[in-house]
Design an enzyme around this catalytic site. Structure first.
Site, PDB file in Angstrom:
ATOM      1  N   GLN A  34       0.824  -1.337   0.084  1.00 31.48           N
ATOM      2  CA  GLN A  34      -0.075  -0.019  -0.145  1.00 31.48           C
ATOM      3  C   GLN A  34       0.854   1.046   0.054  1.00 31.48           C
ATOM      4  O   GLN A  34       0.628   2.264   0.600  1.00 31.48           O
ATOM      5  CB  GLN A  34      -1.017   0.050   1.149  1.00 31.48           C
ATOM      6  CG  GLN A  34      -2.114  -0.898   1.107  1.00 31.48           C
ATOM      7  CD  GLN A  34      -3.205  -0.730   0.010  1.00 31.48           C
ATOM      8  OE1 GLN A  34      -2.917   0.429  -0.418  1.00 31.48           O
ATOM      9  NE2 GLN A  34      -3.963  -1.765  -0.460  1.00 31.48           N
ATOM     10  N   SER A  35       2.009   1.075  -0.635  1.00 32.90           N
ATOM     11  CA  SER A  35       2.889   2.367  -0.681  1.00 32.90           C
ATOM     12  C   SER A  35       2.335   3.414  -1.500  1.00 32.90           C
ATOM     13  O   SER A  35       1.856   3.443  -2.519  1.00 32.90           O
ATOM     14  CB  SER A  35       4.240   1.773  -1.475  1.00 32.90           C
ATOM     15  OG  SER A  35       4.895   3.172  -1.656  1.00 32.90           O
TER      16      SER A  35
END
Length: 325
Positions: free
Chosen positions: A69-70
């Site tokens: 989920q960068s």
């Protein structure tokens, strides 16, 4: 250094009236979650400089890495789409989580997504990105590799610039902050703010709160970034690893793993101030700051917290916990 204007700047600074009254300090927040929509969060400030460097070098494909989920990886993909060039995201995890949050946005704007194991990410991520770059070169593509979190000296210039933005806003608001506090997830944002403070000769008022790993891991990284920033500015302001002003101990269970008390705190902030923090970065860091204040630290100070923003990818378990509060 050249930069491309991508973010909506300056971002506003707001007082947190109810949280200030609750904790007996003067709390303010800089809304870097307002830097944009698809490009929201702190990473876009760094990418303004890195994308400019890539284009200056004739590159037409951005390669970077991050967790599943960068925010940084998603922002890189959107920047590439805006500039009309390609992007590859090397993400720690599996395709199982690619249908929501940041991986979904990355794919939507056309980025190629490569999933790798946590073990490979920890020990081989740069090697893997170099291999991807080599393969692209055989196809006539000129790639540009951006490190995790855009946290190199060029990327850190984004938050050197933010520090100078804060100085101007202090004048406009008629206020001088005693403390500026930010999340530390890869080190670049913190290093940029810290170097801004050093260059402008102020007291050591910038504090970082790491949301994973520990001080032993981050302090040498931040120290090295100040060395590299010295090279850019032609100064001798760098600090040693033992001088890095880091508040340790709030990494909790590890990167992107939330404890019930952290999620409860995020919900409390949302209901008190109408501000939503994310569970990976700002939630943990602000929780750490308020925990330190509850121990009697930073009393009678005016504190500015940097909301580094981003598009949030709460998982099913986290949403369930929040809904049950």
């Amino acid at each position: 250094m050249e930069r491309i204007s991508l973010a909506n700047l300056p971002t506003p600074i707001n007082k947190l009236d109810r949280m200030s009254a609750e904790h007996g300090v003067e709390l303010w927040i800089k809304r870097d979650d307002y830097t944009g929509s698809e490009l929201s969060g702190n990473k876009i400030r760094k990418l303004e400089y890195l994308a400019a460097d890539a284009l200056k070098k004739g590159c037409n494909h951005l390669i970077t890495c991050g967790g599943i989920q960068s925010n940084h990886a998603r922002a890189t993909a959107v920047v590439a789409a805006r500039l009309g060039i390609g992007a590859t995201l090397v993400l720690r995890g599996t395709a199982d989580g690619s249908h929501e949050g940041n991986p979904f946005f990355g794919a939507m704007v056309g980025a190629n997504i490569v999933f790798i194991t946590p073990e490979d990410y920890r020990s081989r991520r740069m090697e893997i990105m170099e291999n991807i770059a080599s393969e692209l070169r055989t196809k006539g593509v000129n790639p540009y590799i951006i490190p995790e979190g855009a946290s190199n000296a060029i990327g850190s210039l984004g938050y050197f610039n933010a520090y100078e933005e804060i100085l101007k806003q202090e004048e406009e608001l008629g206020i001088k902050f005693d403390r500026i506090v930010t999340t530390v997830g890869s080190g670049g944002t913190f290093a940029g703010l810290l170097y801004g403070n050093l260059l402008h000769g102020g007291p050591m008022r910038v504090k970082g709160i790491n949301i994973c790993d520990d001080a032993e891991y981050f302090c040498p990284i931040v120290s090295q970034l100040t060395v590299e920033l010295d090279s850019i500015f032609g100064k001798k302001l760098a600090i040693g690893a033992d001088e890095v002003p880091l508040i340790d101990g709030y990494g909790g269970l590890g990167y992107a793993i939330s404890r019930p008390e952290e999620l409860k705190f995020i919900t409390h902030v949302a209901r008190s101030e109408g501000i939503v923090l994310d569970p990976v970065y700002t939630g943990k860091a602000f929780y750490g700051l308020l925990s330190e204040i509850s121990k009697g630290k930073f009393k009678d100070e005016k504190i500015l917290f940097i909301h580094t923003g981003g598009i949030m990818g709460y998982d099913v378990a986290q949403r369930s916990q929040i809904e049950n509060l």
